[in-house]
Design an enzyme around this catalytic site. Sequence first.
Site, PDB file in Angstrom:
ATOM      1  CG  ASP A   1       3.156  -1.069   6.020  1.00 28.10           C
ATOM      2  OD1 ASP A   1       1.981  -1.192   5.624  1.00 28.10           O
ATOM      3  OD2 ASP A   1       3.547  -0.142   6.746  1.00 28.10           O
ATOM      4  CB  ILE A   2       5.767   2.904   3.028  1.00 31.48           C
ATOM      5  CG1 ILE A   2       5.876   2.358   1.597  1.00 31.48           C
ATOM      6  CG2 ILE A   2       6.608   4.170   3.172  1.00 31.48           C
ATOM      7  CD1 ILE A   2       5.344   3.304   0.540  1.00 31.48           C
TER       8      ILE A   2
ATOM      9  CD  GLU B   1       0.354   2.470   4.815  1.00 27.55           C
ATOM     10  OE1 GLU B   1       0.408   2.324   6.048  1.00 27.55           O
ATOM     11  OE2 GLU B   1      -0.682   2.793   4.213  1.00 27.55           O
TER      12      GLU B   1
END
Length: 534
Positions: free
Chosen positions: A403-404, A446
């Site tokens: 996960d960004i 994301e």
Amino acid sequence: MPTWNRRPKHGQIKPGELVPVADRIRWVLGWRAILGVAVLVVWWFSDQAHGTDRAWIGWAVAWPVVTTLSLLASRAGRRVARSALTLSLLGDGVLLGTANWAMPDQHDAMGFLIFLHAMAVTLLASFRTGVRIAIWHCVITVLFVDAINLGMLADTSPNVSGATLWLQFAALWLAVLSTAAFAAKNERELRRRRHDADLLRQFGLGVTSAPDPASVAAALAEFGYAELPAHRVVVVAHVGGATEHDEPQRLGATIENGRLTVLNRLGPDSEPGRHSVIRRAIASGPQLVRGVDPRTDPWLAGMLPGARNVVVLPFAVDQIAGAMVVEVRRRRLERRVVETALQAAMHASVAMDRILLTEHIRRTAETDALTRVANRKRFDEAFAVELGRSAAEGTDLALTLVDIDHFKKLNDTFGHLTGDEVLRLVATVIREAVDTTDLVARYGGEEFAVIMPGRDAVAALAVAERIRLRIGALETVTAVSASLGVATCPAHGTDAAGLINSADAALYESKRNGRDQVTFASAEPDREPSEMAR
């Protein structure tokens, strides 16, 4: 019962036939009805029309009716129809011979009808039947001549010399044999054409079910080896990408002494040069050369060392271009054979293009349009398959969720176009950090997921750390980092929901502990994924 052992129905063609026997019989019987009417027309214009014996004229009038009724014999089966045809053809000879005797002023017209009858039977029935009918007409003529000489029949015509009679017989035989010869040649050519059409149909059906372009190339090589015939065959094809994201490739197949070799990926040395015979063939059509020149075609010369009498048959359609190169067994080839092989090559190129297009459509349906990695649908399908394989084979399976960090803030600050570019870059570095056997998918927003078959906890954590470092090293308008969670099967579950839940809980721990780190899932995750704050 196999279909080739069944009695053919009306209009059905048996193997090896050009026209069904039932249709041939019906046509001959129909022609005979016309012939009977023609005899009556000639009689009507004859000088003896009103002085003819009633028995003869009765049969002459009844014969067209009999021949018309004989058309019904074709409905009773082939054996009955053949018997009716044989008897009626013999009756034709008797009718024509009698008419020739009864109408001496119409010898030319009746001679024409006799010739026409023999030639029509030769064309419509068979060559052997035509020869037999010619013999029968000669026998009938001789019988009438002998009957007249013995005084059994009235002499209604001037004396005919033996030389004239033999000349008439020779003309009849010449007409029948010439018709038979030309018809046999045409029928032989038609049989060859039908054979070629059947070969192409079978080849086309075969390559339709081929799983990949290399299999089509192999089928084309086998076709050329068997049908030309050939000593050696090389098929080479350039398979272009359907889009700019698809990587072009060169592939092919070779066959020598009956041994087939599939060439799935060819190196750059197989690219034909500027003056290559393959390029010439693609540009201007099939090429027949004495040999392969190593200076212009080094790769092809290496595949066919010392080749002689080489035929190059090109194919090209959309994203496919290539050639089938055949070293034939004889110097001269029939044009028909070359055209058939060329059509097979075109069938192969169309099949390759269809496979390429189908594969592109499948990948499009399974690929995320923005990041060019697998989408959620493809992830779910692949994850179910790998879980089943892991359970059946007892092998390890790891799942990593990526996960960004602070992605919403990045979008708000720099805009969604920048956010899209960051997603593309992150997807690229993840794909480059894992093995080709691993599946990278965009899990949502994301977040990315990586399925790693055969990886235990230590190996999975090492890959996850490599992914984290490469994301952190990205050069963008702002620093980018990611949080990762890793779970393994069977330690954290054997079903998709359990494993995803464990990896997601580990990902939450990475975020809660400061982000930009990798966390291995605990044995019992204490939170549901829906409760996690990003």
